[in-house]
Scaffold this motif. Structure first.
Motif, PDB file in Angstrom:
ATOM      1  N   LEU A 213      33.390   6.725  38.434  1.00 25.17           N
ATOM      2  CA  LEU A 213      33.920   5.631  39.250  1.00 25.17           C
ATOM      3  C   LEU A 213      32.817   4.631  39.536  1.00 25.17           C
ATOM      4  O   LEU A 213      31.662   5.020  39.756  1.00 25.17           O
ATOM      5  N   ILE A 214      33.184   3.338  39.553  1.00 26.42           N
ATOM      6  CA  ILE A 214      32.284   2.299  40.054  1.00 26.42           C
ATOM      7  C   ILE A 214      33.025   1.602  41.194  1.00 26.42           C
ATOM      8  O   ILE A 214      34.064   0.962  40.978  1.00 26.42           O
ATOM      9  N   PHE A 215      32.511   1.739  42.417  1.00 26.95           N
ATOM     10  CA  PHE A 215      33.190   1.169  43.587  1.00 26.95           C
ATOM     11  C   PHE A 215      32.919  -0.327  43.690  1.00 26.95           C
ATOM     12  O   PHE A 215      31.769  -0.765  43.687  1.00 26.95           O
ATOM     13  N   PHE A 216      34.014  -1.108  43.791  1.00 26.77           N
ATOM     14  CA  PHE A 216      33.871  -2.553  43.953  1.00 26.77           C
ATOM     15  C   PHE A 216      34.045  -2.976  45.413  1.00 26.77           C
ATOM     16  O   PHE A 216      34.006  -4.160  45.727  1.00 26.77           O
ATOM     17  N   LYS A 217      34.246  -2.017  46.312  1.00 26.81           N
ATOM     18  CA  LYS A 217      34.254  -2.278  47.748  1.00 26.81           C
ATOM     19  C   LYS A 217      33.867  -0.993  48.472  1.00 26.81           C
ATOM     20  O   LYS A 217      33.877   0.104  47.883  1.00 26.81           O
ATOM     21  N   ASP A 218      33.505  -1.124  49.728  1.00 24.14           N
ATOM     22  CA  ASP A 218      33.134   0.050  50.513  1.00 24.14           C
ATOM     23  C   ASP A 218      34.327   0.979  50.695  1.00 24.14           C
ATOM     24  O   ASP A 218      35.458   0.529  50.871  1.00 24.14           O
ATOM     25  N   PHE A 219      34.040   2.268  50.685  1.00 25.76           N
ATOM     26  CA  PHE A 219      35.086   3.257  50.939  1.00 25.76           C
ATOM     27  C   PHE A 219      34.510   4.370  51.806  1.00 25.76           C
ATOM     28  O   PHE A 219      33.470   4.950  51.485  1.00 25.76           O
ATOM     29  N   THR A 220      35.198   4.667  52.913  1.00 29.13           N
ATOM     30  CA  THR A 220      34.777   5.740  53.815  1.00 29.13           C
ATOM     31  C   THR A 220      35.895   6.755  53.943  1.00 29.13           C
ATOM     32  O   THR A 220      37.068   6.396  54.051  1.00 29.13           O
ATOM     33  N   THR A 221      35.513   8.034  53.912  1.00 32.98           N
ATOM     34  CA  THR A 221      36.493   9.110  54.003  1.00 32.98           C
ATOM     35  C   THR A 221      35.894  10.284  54.758  1.00 32.98           C
ATOM     36  O   THR A 221      34.682  10.499  54.739  1.00 32.98           O
ATOM     37  N   ALA A 222      36.762  11.036  55.431  1.00 31.34           N
ATOM     38  CA  ALA A 222      36.312  12.243  56.136  1.00 31.34           C
ATOM     39  C   ALA A 222      36.158  13.424  55.188  1.00 31.34           C
ATOM     40  O   ALA A 222      35.588  14.445  55.568  1.00 31.34           O
ATOM     41  N   THR A 223      36.677  13.286  53.976  1.00 33.37           N
ATOM     42  CA  THR A 223      36.608  14.391  53.005  1.00 33.37           C
ATOM     43  C   THR A 223      36.063  13.890  51.666  1.00 33.37           C
ATOM     44  O   THR A 223      36.796  13.816  50.678  1.00 33.37           O
TER      45      THR A 223
END
Length: 298
Positions: A213-223
């Motif tokens: 994966l290449i993230f193009f925006k911030d992503f936050t997750t609890a898991t």
């Protein structure tokens, strides 16, 4: 006559005393020599015993290989999953575990995307991608998903989400879980997967193969479940362009497939390890993440 006999006795006694003295001196010398030889023998036996214990008399000295394996590759059955492609396996020993390794992803969507693979945090992922790149595994393959988490998913020659090589490897660098399930990080805290993060994706988690994966925006997750393997150092605008493409159902009910199915990796190359990490790209505004991506394979 008496005096003559007395002199003879005295002379004989003196001779006997001299003989006894010589015999005593000789015996003393023998005892000293024997004692010296005994000490030398004991020392020789100690030295020989130590050398034997250390393997000096082995026909072939044994090498310590217990700590040489850096990575382990688990075979995958290509007869059970025909989407897998056999291109051999990477080495297990002598792999770099410090510094970074440059990766260049050239697509049909604009300038190349450059990445630094983290050799300290994810040496096995870097070794795997380098091996696959050397076999042209990624060339002329499609990035088949734009995930709801804000990432472009690539690295599956079959384009099904089930493809990869005929081996897998374990997770190396999964981020720490966020303190709450909020989609946005707490004030002052970075996102779980900041924009520009490159991570592996696999199904089941822990059975990584070739997909990333290449993230193009911030992503936050609890898991968090994606092992971070590097970061974008150039061409993030190209990743954002791909991420902005409209999506359609991929056949499983997930609206994640690029509508025109036209995002192609023309080539993916990996350079030699370097010691220094280049400066980080300029920070970007945080964006909200979304639910998890569709089921995947390594």
């Amino acid at each position: 006559m008496a005096s003559s006999r007395d002199r003879q006795r005295k002379l004989a006694r003196a001779k006997l005393d001299r003989q006894l003295a010589r015999r005593a001196a000789a015996a003393k010398r023998r005892r000293q020599i024997q004692a010296g030889v005994g000490v030398a023998v004991v020392l020789a036996l100690i030295v020989a015993g130590s050398a034997w214990a250390l393997g000096a008399f082995d026909d072939e000295p044994k090498e310590n290989t217990a700590a040489e394996d850096v990575c382990l590759w688990t075979p995958q059955d290509a007869t059970a999953n025909t989407n897998l492609k056999d291109v051999g396996t990477p080495a297990t020993k002598g792999l770099p575990t410090s510094g970074v390794r440059p990766m260049t992803v050239t697509t049909n969507q604009g300038a190349p995307v450059t990445v630094e693979l983290d050799l300290a945090g994810a040496p096995c992922a870097a070794a795997s991608i380098a091996h696959l790149a050397s076999r042209s595994f990624y060339d002329n393959t499609k990035c088949h998903e734009i995930t709801t988490e804000g990432a472009v998913r690539c690295g599956d020659p079959s384009g099904t989400g089930l493809g990869g090589p005929t081996y897998s490897f374990y997770d190396e660098n999964v981020p720490t879980a966020a303190p709450s399930p909020s989609a946005s990080p707490a004030p002052g805290q970075p996102a779980t997967y900041p924009k520009g993060t490159v991570a592996m994706i696999a199904n089941p988690p822990g059975a990584n193969g070739s997909q990333f994966l290449i993230f193009f925006k911030d992503f936050t997750t609890a898991t968090p479940k994606y092992p971070v393997i590097g970061r974008v150092t150039g061409g993030i605008d190209v990743v954002e362009k791909i991420g902005a493409k409209p999506t359609v159902d991929n056949g499983t009910g997930a609206k994640v497939k690029p509508k025109d199915d036209d995002v192609v990796i023309q080539s993916l190359t990996v350079g030699e390890p370097v010691a220094q990490v280049t400066s980080a790209p300029a920070p970007t505004p945080s964006a909200s993440g979304a639910p998890a991506a569709s089921p995947s394979a390594g």
